[in-house]
Design a protein around this motif. Sequence first.
Motif, PDB file in Angstrom:
ATOM      1  N   GLN A 108       0.766  -1.109   0.077  1.00  0.00           N
ATOM      2  CA  GLN A 108       0.149   0.122   0.084  1.00  0.00           C
ATOM      3  C   GLN A 108       0.892   1.221  -0.087  1.00  0.00           C
ATOM      4  O   GLN A 108       1.856   1.376   0.697  1.00  0.00           O
ATOM      5  CB  GLN A 108      -0.752  -0.069   1.029  1.00  0.00           C
ATOM      6  N   THR A 109       0.660   2.174  -0.988  1.00  0.00           N
ATOM      7  CA  THR A 109       1.518   3.255  -1.064  1.00  0.00           C
ATOM      8  C   THR A 109       1.085   4.481  -0.696  1.00  0.00           C
ATOM      9  O   THR A 109       1.621   5.647  -0.679  1.00  0.00           O
ATOM     10  CB  THR A 109       1.881   3.413  -2.603  1.00  0.00           C
ATOM     11  N   GLU A 110      -0.325   4.565  -0.662  1.00  0.00           N
ATOM     12  CA  GLU A 110      -1.186   5.877  -0.195  1.00  0.00           C
ATOM     13  C   GLU A 110      -2.641   5.050   0.437  1.00  0.00           C
ATOM     14  O   GLU A 110      -2.886   3.953  -0.151  1.00  0.00           O
ATOM     15  CB  GLU A 110      -1.491   6.584  -1.300  1.00  0.00           C
ATOM     16  N   GLN A 148      -0.177  -1.365  -4.895  1.00  0.00           N
ATOM     17  CA  GLN A 148       0.783  -2.049  -5.768  1.00  0.00           C
ATOM     18  C   GLN A 148       0.617  -3.595  -5.872  1.00  0.00           C
ATOM     19  O   GLN A 148       0.851  -4.046  -4.675  1.00  0.00           O
ATOM     20  CB  GLN A 148       1.967  -1.561  -5.936  1.00  0.00           C
ATOM     21  N   VAL A 149       0.221  -4.087  -7.054  1.00  0.00           N
ATOM     22  CA  VAL A 149       0.281  -5.693  -6.718  1.00  0.00           C
ATOM     23  C   VAL A 149       0.959  -6.301  -7.944  1.00  0.00           C
ATOM     24  O   VAL A 149       1.579  -5.876  -8.872  1.00  0.00           O
ATOM     25  CB  VAL A 149      -1.092  -5.980  -7.221  1.00  0.00           C
ATOM     26  N   ILE A 150       1.852  -7.505  -7.381  1.00  0.00           N
ATOM     27  CA  ILE A 150       2.640  -8.222  -8.130  1.00  0.00           C
ATOM     28  C   ILE A 150       2.274  -9.598  -7.813  1.00  0.00           C
ATOM     29  O   ILE A 150       2.148 -10.219  -7.032  1.00  0.00           O
ATOM     30  CB  ILE A 150       4.152  -8.080  -7.902  1.00  0.00           C
ATOM     31  N   VAL A 192      -7.083   0.906  -7.044  1.00  0.00           N
ATOM     32  CA  VAL A 192      -7.672   2.249  -6.517  1.00  0.00           C
ATOM     33  C   VAL A 192      -9.108   1.708  -5.688  1.00  0.00           C
ATOM     34  O   VAL A 192      -9.940   1.332  -6.261  1.00  0.00           O
ATOM     35  CB  VAL A 192      -7.992   3.314  -7.405  1.00  0.00           C
ATOM     36  N   LYS A 193      -9.008   1.915  -4.544  1.00  0.00           N
ATOM     37  CA  LYS A 193      -9.890   1.239  -3.635  1.00  0.00           C
ATOM     38  C   LYS A 193     -11.390   1.933  -3.985  1.00  0.00           C
ATOM     39  O   LYS A 193     -12.362   1.070  -3.980  1.00  0.00           O
ATOM     40  CB  LYS A 193      -9.744   1.339  -2.092  1.00  0.00           C
ATOM     41  N   GLU A 249       1.781   5.530  -7.840  1.00  0.00           N
ATOM     42  CA  GLU A 249       1.941   5.179  -6.473  1.00  0.00           C
ATOM     43  C   GLU A 249       0.808   6.166  -5.614  1.00  0.00           C
ATOM     44  O   GLU A 249       0.653   5.774  -4.379  1.00  0.00           O
ATOM     45  CB  GLU A 249       3.358   5.347  -6.087  1.00  0.00           C
ATOM     46  N   ASN A 250       0.321   7.026  -5.961  1.00  0.00           N
ATOM     47  CA  ASN A 250      -0.660   7.953  -5.266  1.00  0.00           C
ATOM     48  C   ASN A 250      -1.663   8.691  -6.445  1.00  0.00           C
ATOM     49  O   ASN A 250      -1.264   8.455  -7.595  1.00  0.00           O
ATOM     50  CB  ASN A 250      -0.063   8.959  -4.439  1.00  0.00           C
TER      51      ASN A 250
END
Length: 237
Positions: A59-61, A66-68, A102-103, A169-170
């Motif tokens: 989680q960056t924000e 971010q998913v891998i 993005v939630k 990232e944001n």
Amino acid sequence: MGIFDFLKNKPKLTEEKSDDQNLTNKVELKTHLDNIQKEIFLFLKPLGFKKKGRTFNRQTEDGIYQVINIQSGRYEFGDKYVIPGLRENYYGKFTVNLGVMVKEIYELDIHNKSKDIYQDYDCQIRTRLTHLTIQKDLWWTISDGNNKTAKEVIDGLSKHGLDWLDNFENRDKICENLSSKGGYPRAKLDVALIELHRDKSKAEKLFQDYYKNIEIKNGHKEYVKGLADRLGVNFID
């Protein structure tokens, strides 16, 4: 026992042997992929990624993940499955998917619930690692050459994958970069959905522009209008 009865048992023994061999192959493939994944996680863990299954999240924000994901090829039945150049058999191989979730967009679908780990198919922004490194789709062969394969993946992430993820990232970076670096037809709509929580008048203009330029007649225009109505977005139809 009839004179030819022994012939009836032979295919069964062959089939049982084949099943045993398939099971052995599956166990070996899983072990090799586990070892590759272990090396990749040793690289990602200090960067703040957590793991569940074959997927890593960071989680960056608040609400931006971010998913891998390490995706292994499925076992496909039948010798007619493969159509060269159109449909390949990726069993015994794996690829690496990247995404950003993005939630507030994810939760627009009432069926989508919060998760401990988000998958690449939950993401609005997606690509594959090899699309960034060599500009084409590539699946690595799962073998006992774990160190070499893991190093290729880690090098790709280090030189290309993490930079691509950090473009989003944001929310500010997503709104700035999505159209130019994401390459998504509905980029303006996703930006509008993000801006709706920050600047409603700007979001309404983005909705309007996106709606006016929809050309595909597959119900998408009606979907966007219905979405706007549901979210209280005002624009001229």
